[in-house]
Design an enzyme around this catalytic site. Structure first.
Site, PDB file in Angstrom:
ATOM      1  N   LYS A 215      -5.870  -2.461  -0.869  1.00 21.66           N
ATOM      2  CA  LYS A 215      -6.760  -2.329   0.281  1.00 21.66           C
ATOM      3  C   LYS A 215      -7.282  -3.688   0.745  1.00 21.66           C
ATOM      4  O   LYS A 215      -7.335  -3.985   1.940  1.00 21.66           O
ATOM      5  CB  LYS A 215      -7.940  -1.417  -0.069  1.00 21.66           C
ATOM      6  CG  LYS A 215      -7.594   0.055  -0.141  1.00 21.66           C
ATOM      7  CD  LYS A 215      -7.523   0.688   1.245  1.00 21.66           C
ATOM      8  CE  LYS A 215      -7.366   2.191   1.142  1.00 21.66           C
ATOM      9  NZ  LYS A 215      -7.379   2.863   2.446  1.00 21.66           N
TER      10      LYS A 215
ATOM     11  N   GLU B 177     -13.380   4.171  -2.911  1.00 21.70           N
ATOM     12  CA  GLU B 177     -11.963   4.487  -2.687  1.00 21.70           C
ATOM     13  C   GLU B 177     -11.413   5.378  -3.801  1.00 21.70           C
ATOM     14  O   GLU B 177     -11.571   5.083  -4.993  1.00 21.70           O
ATOM     15  CB  GLU B 177     -11.165   3.179  -2.644  1.00 21.70           C
ATOM     16  CG  GLU B 177      -9.743   3.342  -2.182  1.00 21.70           C
ATOM     17  CD  GLU B 177      -9.632   3.659  -0.708  1.00 21.70           C
ATOM     18  OE1 GLU B 177      -8.696   4.392  -0.342  1.00 21.70           O
ATOM     19  OE2 GLU B 177     -10.474   3.196   0.082  1.00 21.70           O
ATOM     20  N   ASP B 178     -10.775   6.462  -3.411  1.00 22.54           N
ATOM     21  CA  ASP B 178     -10.053   7.351  -4.340  1.00 22.54           C
ATOM     22  C   ASP B 178     -10.930   7.874  -5.473  1.00 22.54           C
ATOM     23  O   ASP B 178     -10.536   7.856  -6.644  1.00 22.54           O
ATOM     24  CB  ASP B 178      -8.812   6.642  -4.884  1.00 22.54           C
ATOM     25  CG  ASP B 178      -7.699   6.578  -3.833  1.00 22.54           C
ATOM     26  OD1 ASP B 178      -7.948   7.014  -2.707  1.00 22.54           O
ATOM     27  OD2 ASP B 178      -6.606   6.089  -4.150  1.00 22.54           O
TER      28      ASP B 178
ATOM     29  N   TYR C 150       0.853  -1.189   0.000  1.00 24.03           N
ATOM     30  CA  TYR C 150       0.000   0.000   0.000  1.00 24.03           C
ATOM     31  C   TYR C 150       0.886   1.236   0.000  1.00 24.03           C
ATOM     32  O   TYR C 150       1.979   1.215  -0.536  1.00 24.03           O
ATOM     33  CB  TYR C 150      -1.016  -0.038   1.147  1.00 24.03           C
ATOM     34  CG  TYR C 150      -2.182   0.865   0.836  1.00 24.03           C
ATOM     35  CD1 TYR C 150      -2.965   0.627  -0.292  1.00 24.03           C
ATOM     36  CD2 TYR C 150      -2.455   1.980   1.593  1.00 24.03           C
ATOM     37  CE1 TYR C 150      -3.999   1.486  -0.646  1.00 24.03           C
ATOM     38  CE2 TYR C 150      -3.492   2.835   1.252  1.00 24.03           C
ATOM     39  CZ  TYR C 150      -4.257   2.581   0.139  1.00 24.03           C
ATOM     40  OH  TYR C 150      -5.260   3.425  -0.215  1.00 24.03           O
TER      41      TYR C 150
ATOM     42  N   ASN D 206      -0.458  11.705   0.899  1.00 21.96           N
ATOM     43  CA  ASN D 206       0.282  10.592   0.316  1.00 21.96           C
ATOM     44  C   ASN D 206       0.492  10.815  -1.170  1.00 21.96           C
ATOM     45  O   ASN D 206      -0.291  11.509  -1.802  1.00 21.96           O
ATOM     46  CB  ASN D 206      -0.520   9.280   0.509  1.00 21.96           C
ATOM     47  CG  ASN D 206      -0.475   8.795   1.927  1.00 21.96           C
ATOM     48  OD1 ASN D 206       0.581   8.729   2.534  1.00 21.96           O
ATOM     49  ND2 ASN D 206      -1.630   8.433   2.469  1.00 21.96           N
TER      50      ASN D 206
ATOM     51  N   ARG E 236      -8.809   9.929  -8.516  1.00 24.03           N
ATOM     52  CA  ARG E 236      -7.925  10.665  -7.588  1.00 24.03           C
ATOM     53  C   ARG E 236      -7.145   9.641  -6.760  1.00 24.03           C
ATOM     54  O   ARG E 236      -7.472   9.369  -5.618  1.00 24.03           O
ATOM     55  CB  ARG E 236      -8.742  11.586  -6.674  1.00 24.03           C
ATOM     56  CG  ARG E 236      -7.878  12.531  -5.829  1.00 24.03           C
ATOM     57  CD  ARG E 236      -8.724  13.344  -4.881  1.00 24.03           C
ATOM     58  NE  ARG E 236      -9.445  12.500  -3.940  1.00 24.03           N
ATOM     59  CZ  ARG E 236      -8.937  12.026  -2.802  1.00 24.03           C
ATOM     60  NH1 ARG E 236      -7.686  12.261  -2.482  1.00 24.03           N
ATOM     61  NH2 ARG E 236      -9.675  11.282  -1.996  1.00 24.03           N
TER      62      ARG E 236
ATOM     63  N   ASP F 147     -13.587   5.352   2.376  1.00 24.65           N
ATOM     64  CA  ASP F 147     -12.437   5.302   3.275  1.00 24.65           C
ATOM     65  C   ASP F 147     -11.637   6.589   3.271  1.00 24.65           C
ATOM     66  O   ASP F 147     -11.081   6.982   4.292  1.00 24.65           O
ATOM     67  CB  ASP F 147     -11.534   4.121   2.903  1.00 24.65           C
ATOM     68  CG  ASP F 147     -10.431   3.902   3.924  1.00 24.65           C
ATOM     69  OD1 ASP F 147     -10.752   3.787   5.118  1.00 24.65           O
ATOM     70  OD2 ASP F 147      -9.248   3.884   3.544  1.00 24.65           O
ATOM     71  N   ASP F 148     -11.565   7.277   2.139  1.00 21.06           N
ATOM     72  CA  ASP F 148     -10.821   8.534   2.079  1.00 21.06           C
ATOM     73  C   ASP F 148     -11.452   9.587   2.980  1.00 21.06           C
ATOM     74  O   ASP F 148     -10.750  10.438   3.532  1.00 21.06           O
ATOM     75  CB  ASP F 148     -10.780   9.059   0.643  1.00 21.06           C
ATOM     76  CG  ASP F 148     -10.180   8.056  -0.315  1.00 21.06           C
ATOM     77  OD1 ASP F 148      -9.039   7.647  -0.095  1.00 21.06           O
ATOM     78  OD2 ASP F 148     -10.866   7.665  -1.270  1.00 21.06           O
TER      79      ASP F 148
END
Length: 553
Positions: free
Chosen positions: A176, A247-248, A105, A410, A158, A270-271
């Site tokens: 993940k 996610e993202d 990750y 990140n 993203r 999750d973000d």
């Protein structure tokens, strides 16, 4: 010795030929098959003659892993191992979590996504594109495993702080879900990574002849929403027990999709929510160092996107739990973006940006905002490497005896400041956490161990709890108790080193405690379809996979 009996082999393993067993990563043990197993499964001659234990295999994997010249090569090596022998992969990751988590990750997964089309070997999940409109349910039926419990899905718009990576973003859901298994013991047979491909606005990918995704500009509007809606409905039909983790997704879609689906299906982002839980946990642990109260803190966010507002929302929920009205809590936040402080005079105040806008005068200089607002905590979610420059950090140290500085963006190149910069510019008084890992820092004879605010501390345990009790929805309260649980687990030894999170070696215990806290909330709120009551811990422990080889004799 007779030729193999296909029917007997099928009954025992689900495969009709010995080679199929060796090609199945969930059953392959490589040279660890014993003599008896080789005889029974007709594997003699298909493997080197001498059986070796898993421990010997782990030594070989470890030697190969650490011999790789760079992190991307380590990523490719681990991916190949996962595709060949997933039991050995998860055992190695578990036993070497501090070394492997930054590979499978963040930060290495970012580089892997950028080069995904070049290093692609075989699919590890499902790709759903605009070309599949009207057939998404059929596509999900092509997945081999029918009892999917957790889906991680991205549209690649993203990826970390790297922007639009299109179909190359598949590395994120794969990574993940590897953490769901390694950190919380969720059997990989129940995990499904999915990438939704609606094109990309990344010019490099549009011009790359090796790019594996749709090579046209990203599509939005009704076509985009229609595909997402069809996907969500198809998941409910094909995998009725599945939890969906978004996610993202880009800022313009992340909150919008979360608000649309969070109360319709079992889903979270999750973000937004996972990052919030980990950040809040770090803040709560930091306050044990600074000896402060949450409701008396002032928070300055660099970055006004989904992650920042998610963190602020959860902090507000925690403040409300301590008796502070939301309206009062909102006054203790300031947000900055590329245009400066988010004020009520601006013309872009949509959604949560409008709720958190302040009445201050417009200002673009971060140092001046620090001097005027005097925050106790500076939180970076901007994706701008070096945004916390020296004068800003020194200003935080003048205002606060123990300034809290979280550089959460990140990958590592996007961190707002490094651990060494924080400790040196605050003369060792800063309380630091980051999104990507940093090595220990020695300043004037004292060694600090920076805490990494890795979402792996929270989302695997939350998912485990949701799955075990079959929660109808994933609520903000579940993320709040996850944060509180993580902060409580962080002990004085960690805090004395400057680390506001426990060691990653304890991640399985953290995930179990988090799962039990989530199960309790779900049951108290009437959200658990399968209440576990007093048997929650025993049943959860027994369900978690152990990364041990199955015996065939």
């Amino acid at each position: 010795m007779e030729n193999y009996d296909a029917e007997k082999l099928q009954a025992l393993t689900g495969h009709a030929s010995p080679m199929d067993i060796l090609h199945d990563p969930s059953q392959n043990k490589g040279v660890a098959f014993t003599h008896e197993e080789r005889e029974r499964l007709c594997l003699r001659g298909l493997l080197p003659p001498r059986p070796l234990s898993m421990e010997a295999q782990l030594e070989r994997v470890k030697a190969n892993f650490f011999s790789k010249p760079n992190n991307l090569e380590k990523y490719i090596f681990l991916t190949a191992l996962q595709e060949r022998n997933e039991t050995l992969f998860y055992r190695f990751v578990r036993e070497n979590i501090e070394q492997t988590l930054p590979i499978i990750y963040t930060p290495t997964v970012g580089e892997a996504c950028q080069t995904y089309s070049q290093i692609f070997r075989r699919p590890q999940g499902m790709f759903i594109s605009l070309e599949d409109r009207g057939h998404v349910r059929e596509l999900l039926g092509n997945w081999e495993h029918k009892d999917v419990r957790v889906i991680v899905v991205t549209d690649g718009s993203r990826i970390l702080g790297l922007g639009d990576q299109g179909a190359n973003g598949m590395g994120i859901p794969v990574g993940k879900l590897a953490l769901y298994t390694a950190c919380a013991g969720i059997p990989p047979i129940h995990c499904l990574p999915i990438t939704i491909d609606v094109g990309t606005n990344n010019e490099d990918l549009l011009n790359d002849p090796l790019y594996v995704g749709l090579q046209h500009k990203r599509v939005g509007g009704d076509d985009y929403d229609g595909l997402i809606e069809e996907f969500v409905q198809a998941v409910g039909d094909a995998f009725p027990r599945a939890m969906i983790q978004f996610e993202d997704f880009s800022n313009d879609n992340a909150f919008r999709l979360l608000d649309k689906y969070r109360n319709r299906v079992c889903a979270f982002n999750d973000d937004i929510q996972g990052t919030a839980a980990v950040a809040l946990a770090g803040l709560l642990a930091s306050l044990r160092i600074t000896e402060g109260e949450l409701k008396r803190q002032k928070f300055l966010f660099m970055g006004a996107g989904s992650a920042g507002f998610g963190i602020a929302d959860l902090i507000l929920l925690a403040m409300e739990q301590q008796g502070m009205p939301r309206e009062e809590g909102l006054k203790r936040f300031r947000f900055m973006d590329s245009r400066g402080v988010v004020t009520r005079q601006r013309d872009d105040l949509t959604g949560r940006k409008g709720e958190f806008a302040c009445d201050d005068a417009p200002e673009k200089d971060l140092e001046k905002v620090v001097e005027s607002f005097q925050p106790t905590a500076l939180i970076g979610v901007s994706g701008r490497g070096g945004a916390f420059y020296e004068e800003v950090v020194r200003a935080m140290a003048r205002i606060n005896q123990r300034p809290i500085i979280f550089a959460l963006s990140n990958p590592t190149s996007k961190a707002e400041c490094t651990a060494e910069q924080c400790y040196s510019w605050t003369e060792g008084r800063g309380v630091f956490a980051s999104g990507s890992p940093f090595d220990p820092v020695t300043w004037q004879g004292k060694t600090f161990v920076p805490g990494q605010g890795n979402n792996a501390y929270c989302f695997p345990g939350i998912g485990l709890g949701v799955i075990m009790c079959q929660a109808k929805h994933v609520t903000d309260e579940m993320f709040l108790v996850a944060a509180q649980t993580l902060a409580e687990i962080t002990d004085e030894a960690d805090l004395n080193k400057g680390r506001v999170y426990p060691s990653l070696q304890d991640i399985r215990a953290v995930s179990l405690k988090t799962a039990l806290a989530v199960i309790k909330v779900a049951e108290e709120r009437g959200l658990a379809k399968t209440p576990l009551g007093e048997n929650a811990e025993e049943r959860t422990r027994s369900w978690m996979c152990s990364a041990r080889y199955r015996s065939y004799v």
